[in-house]
Design an enzyme around this catalytic site. Sequence first.
Site, PDB file in Angstrom:
ATOM      1  N   ARG A  40      14.662   5.135  -1.714  1.00 20.36           N
ATOM      2  CA  ARG A  40      13.903   4.238  -0.950  1.00 20.36           C
ATOM      3  C   ARG A  40      13.208   3.232  -1.794  1.00 20.36           C
ATOM      4  NH1 ARG A  40      16.448   6.918   2.137  1.00 20.36           N
ATOM      5  NH2 ARG A  40      15.570   8.289   3.885  1.00 20.36           N
TER       6      ARG A  40
ATOM      7  N   ARG B  48      -2.657 -17.178   6.753  1.00 15.21           N
ATOM      8  CA  ARG B  48      -1.992 -16.438   6.061  1.00 15.21           C
ATOM      9  C   ARG B  48      -0.428 -16.778   5.721  1.00 15.21           C
ATOM     10  NH1 ARG B  48      -4.958 -12.828   3.183  1.00 15.21           N
ATOM     11  NH2 ARG B  48      -6.858 -11.694   4.314  1.00 15.21           N
TER      12      ARG B  48
ATOM     13  N   ALA C 202     -12.084  -8.406   4.241  1.00 18.90           N
ATOM     14  CA  ALA C 202     -11.245  -7.473   3.565  1.00 18.90           C
ATOM     15  C   ALA C 202     -11.042  -7.830   2.390  1.00 18.90           C
ATOM     16  CB  ALA C 202     -10.170  -7.020   4.442  1.00 18.90           C
TER      17      ALA C 202
ATOM     18  N   LEU D 186      -8.666  -6.559  -1.715  1.00 28.55           N
ATOM     19  CA  LEU D 186      -7.939  -5.671  -2.750  1.00 28.55           C
ATOM     20  C   LEU D 186      -9.024  -4.741  -3.587  1.00 28.55           C
ATOM     21  CD1 LEU D 186      -5.065  -7.980  -4.153  1.00 28.55           C
ATOM     22  CD2 LEU D 186      -5.013  -6.412  -2.215  1.00 28.55           C
TER      23      LEU D 186
ATOM     24  N   GLU E  72     -16.386  -7.495  -0.972  1.00 30.24           N
ATOM     25  CA  GLU E  72     -15.717  -8.251  -0.234  1.00 30.24           C
ATOM     26  C   GLU E  72     -16.615  -9.026   0.978  1.00 30.24           C
ATOM     27  OE1 GLU E  72     -13.081  -9.623  -0.596  1.00 30.24           O
ATOM     28  OE2 GLU E  72     -12.511  -8.182  -2.259  1.00 30.24           O
TER      29      GLU E  72
ATOM     30  N   GLU F  37     -17.065 -13.172   1.214  1.00 32.38           N
ATOM     31  CA  GLU F  37     -16.241 -13.535   2.306  1.00 32.38           C
ATOM     32  C   GLU F  37     -17.281 -14.222   3.464  1.00 32.38           C
ATOM     33  OE1 GLU F  37     -12.842 -11.407   3.883  1.00 32.38           O
ATOM     34  OE2 GLU F  37     -11.822 -11.991   1.925  1.00 32.38           O
TER      35      GLU F  37
ATOM     36  N   PRO G 141       3.601   2.884   6.253  1.00 33.77           N
ATOM     37  CA  PRO G 141       3.822   3.729   5.542  1.00 33.77           C
ATOM     38  C   PRO G 141       5.468   4.239   5.307  1.00 33.77           C
ATOM     39  CG  PRO G 141       2.354   4.531   7.282  1.00 33.77           C
ATOM     40  CD  PRO G 141       2.687   3.221   7.436  1.00 33.77           C
ATOM     41  N   GLY G 142       6.271   3.639   5.985  1.00 32.29           N
ATOM     42  CA  GLY G 142       7.739   3.434   5.758  1.00 32.29           C
ATOM     43  C   GLY G 142       7.946   2.481   4.778  1.00 32.29           C
TER      44      GLY G 142
ATOM     45  N   GLU H  85       0.380   1.262   0.433  1.00 30.24           N
ATOM     46  CA  GLU H  85      -1.015   0.527   0.601  1.00 30.24           C
ATOM     47  C   GLU H  85      -1.601   1.279   1.654  1.00 30.24           C
ATOM     48  OE1 GLU H  85      -3.099  -3.660   1.969  1.00 30.24           O
ATOM     49  OE2 GLU H  85      -1.001  -3.302   2.421  1.00 30.24           O
TER      50      GLU H  85
ATOM     51  N   GLU I  99      -9.016 -18.540   1.115  1.00 33.59           N
ATOM     52  CA  GLU I  99     -10.478 -18.477   1.191  1.00 33.59           C
ATOM     53  C   GLU I  99     -11.169 -19.664   1.204  1.00 33.59           C
ATOM     54  OE1 GLU I  99     -11.282 -15.639  -1.782  1.00 33.59           O
ATOM     55  OE2 GLU I  99     -10.664 -13.891  -0.684  1.00 33.59           O
TER      56      GLU I  99
END
Length: 216
Positions: free
Chosen positions: A47, A74, A86, A88, A104, A108, A126-127, A131, A155
């Site tokens: 995978r 984005r 949000a 990292l 954060e 922000e 998940p596939g 993350e 930002e």
Amino acid sequence: MTSESEATWGDELLARPVLSETTAFSGHVFDVVTRVVDLGEAGQVTRDMVRHPGAVAVVALDDQGRVAMIRQYRVPVGAFLWEVPAGLLDGGPQETLLGAAQRELAEETDLRAGRWDVLADFGTSPGATDEVLRIFLARGLSVAPDSGFVREGEEAEIVLEWFGLAEAADAVVAGRVTSPSAVIGILAAERASRDGFASLRSVDAPFSLRPWLIPA
């Protein structure tokens, strides 16, 4: 009446043997790796996946029940999205999930909160990626001390607006808000508001998919 089994069912963390892993791409935020995994009787599978540091998000509610939302561009989707704060998990190995969320929120929105709770945990895709993300509910808001943080890139264009929680939930259902952390966080907050947020988990609740992360 809910049986004990119904009340405790959920995802199960179970590591399968990784036979090999190679890095096809190493980037600024994430890597793309190829893993060969032994599934036992199901055989071996190969995978490709995105390896990601994880993130946190914050649904911040003021005393009027309004949620703080930011409008941010984005690049991957080529759109301005309405999101919740949000970011990292990039504050180092000792930074807690709560600490990252507090950082954060301040960076922000220039806000801090006196009350924190856990709204939801999820895997973004998940596939395709490992993350994971924890969403917090922040209340008791006030202006954060000036940290000297300078917003750059996308930002720098952030616009902060306040929307009623029910109005924000309506926007999600109508398809006008599509950012995953905003969709999940807003709907979870609207659901939790029905019992006065009494059912929320504390900030020290473990993250079942990533038990090695420090909650608070």
